[in-house]
Scaffold this motif. Sequence first.
Motif, short mmCIF file in Angstrom:
data_model
loop_
_atom_site.label_atom_id
_atom_site.label_comp_id
_atom_site.label_asym_id
_atom_site.label_seq_id
_atom_site.Cartn_x
_atom_site.Cartn_y
_atom_site.Cartn_z
N ARG A 43 -3.53 14.61 16.82
CA ARG A 43 -3.96 13.33 16.27
C ARG A 43 -5.04 13.41 15.22
NH1 ARG A 43 -5.24 10.37 21.81
NH2 ARG A 43 -7.07 9.83 20.60
N PHE A 90 -0.71 0.99 10.28
CA PHE A 90 -0.84 2.42 10.52
C PHE A 90 -1.51 3.14 9.35
CE2 PHE A 90 3.07 1.37 13.03
CZ PHE A 90 2.48 1.55 14.28
N TYR A 91 -2.31 4.11 9.71
CA TYR A 91 -2.98 4.98 8.75
C TYR A 91 -2.45 6.40 8.95
CZ TYR A 91 -6.44 1.23 8.17
OH TYR A 91 -7.06 0.04 7.92
N THR A 92 -2.31 7.14 7.86
CA THR A 92 -1.95 8.55 8.02
C THR A 92 -3.11 9.27 8.71
OG1 THR A 92 -2.90 9.30 5.92
CG2 THR A 92 -0.62 8.48 5.87
N ILE A 93 -2.81 10.37 9.34
CA ILE A 93 -3.86 11.14 10.02
C ILE A 93 -4.93 11.57 9.03
CG2 ILE A 93 -4.31 13.33 11.20
CD1 ILE A 93 -1.64 12.96 12.66
N LYS A 126 -7.04 8.53 7.96
CA LYS A 126 -7.88 8.13 9.09
C LYS A 126 -9.08 9.06 9.23
CE LYS A 126 -6.35 8.86 13.19
NZ LYS A 126 -5.69 8.89 14.50
N SER A 177 -2.63 5.77 14.10
CA SER A 177 -1.54 6.36 13.31
C SER A 177 -0.21 6.10 14.01
CB SER A 177 -1.75 7.87 13.16
OG SER A 177 -2.96 8.16 12.50
N GLN A 178 0.85 6.10 13.22
CA GLN A 178 2.17 6.01 13.81
C GLN A 178 2.44 7.28 14.62
OE1 GLN A 178 4.47 4.45 15.19
NE2 GLN A 178 5.67 3.56 13.51
#
Length: 369
Positions: A321, A32-35, A38, A54-55
């Motif tokens: 998102r 997962f990448y943070t928004i 990303k 992202s999560q």
Amino acid sequence: MFNNLPSDKSPLLGSYCAEDCLFLLKNIKPKFYTIEDKERLIQTGVMHYSEMVSQESAPSKDYYELFVKLTAQYKQRLAVEVLQLAKKIIENRHGDICLVSLVRAGTPIGVLLNRAINAYSQVNSAHYSISIIRDKGIDENALDYLIFDQKIKPESIVFVDGWTAKGVMTEELKKAVQHYNMRRNLNLSEQLFVISDIGGTADFSATYDDYAIPSALMNSTVSGLVSRSVLNEQIKADDFHGCISYSHLENHDRSNWFIDQITDCFKLSDFQSPLQNEALSAQTRQSMTRTFLQEIMREHHVSNKNRIKPGIAEATRVMLRRVPDLLIVKDKLNPSTVHLLKLAREKNIDVVEMNEMPFGACALIKDVK
């Protein structure tokens, strides 16, 4: 949650039953990448958006209640539009139908259309949801699976999505299907059927109106607990495109609840009723969209039109998102944009009212470079 079906290349069920939807996706290990990270990686060209997810977290109590309220408000309308679109599909095909929805906005609509066709026609319908990615094309392994493994007739395949805006995915679909047809010497139809064609780029739609299709308010919890499709180093040459299971949100999943809310409103009389003529043509919508995009790019000094997301549904996705910069609404009192105003307040995003806008809302993605 992600049950495999017996097969050499197994579809995924997500949280739907097999009769409603089979996902032609590969369940991959999450990274997962943070928004914010990303967005930076996308805009600097370091990574393509399809390589990262992202999560997802559960919606807040207030936001969930807004979703329930808007579902109650628009479920009758959406039910009629689904039935009318199902009728259009039947009229444009001969024999059984294989609905192929585009993950993930198209997935709930595909489930609804599948139920409508099976309930109100003499035609048999099946529904698969597959990946298409901007700049990367459609999942050709998924199409091969349908046609060569499952022996589905190419002429029965119908592509469906939830909505269109600028028409980027419509163009991507047509280009990808043409490429696939040339490689496989087939003649798949590149037509796209959607509920709301606010940009006037789809081939068939139920409406050109921009309103809050309730499934657009949520992420995986209204799309079978499946992530947006992923195309990264975990996907090998013969794999389906990938996805992440958001099974940690199982207690918050409303995918089947939403489908039942709409299908409970289905009526045979609505399926049989004549289609309503639209006040505006597709060409008019296209022209209005082009003019609007040019105006926004000039007024807000936006150099990349990918940062402009017109339409209530696309604006919602930005707010959920991406990293939003500005929210523009046609009318702050419009009930279809209440959830957007709430998200803007929570994220401290400026809101501008633009009464002459041809859409209910538009969001600008922040330039993070």
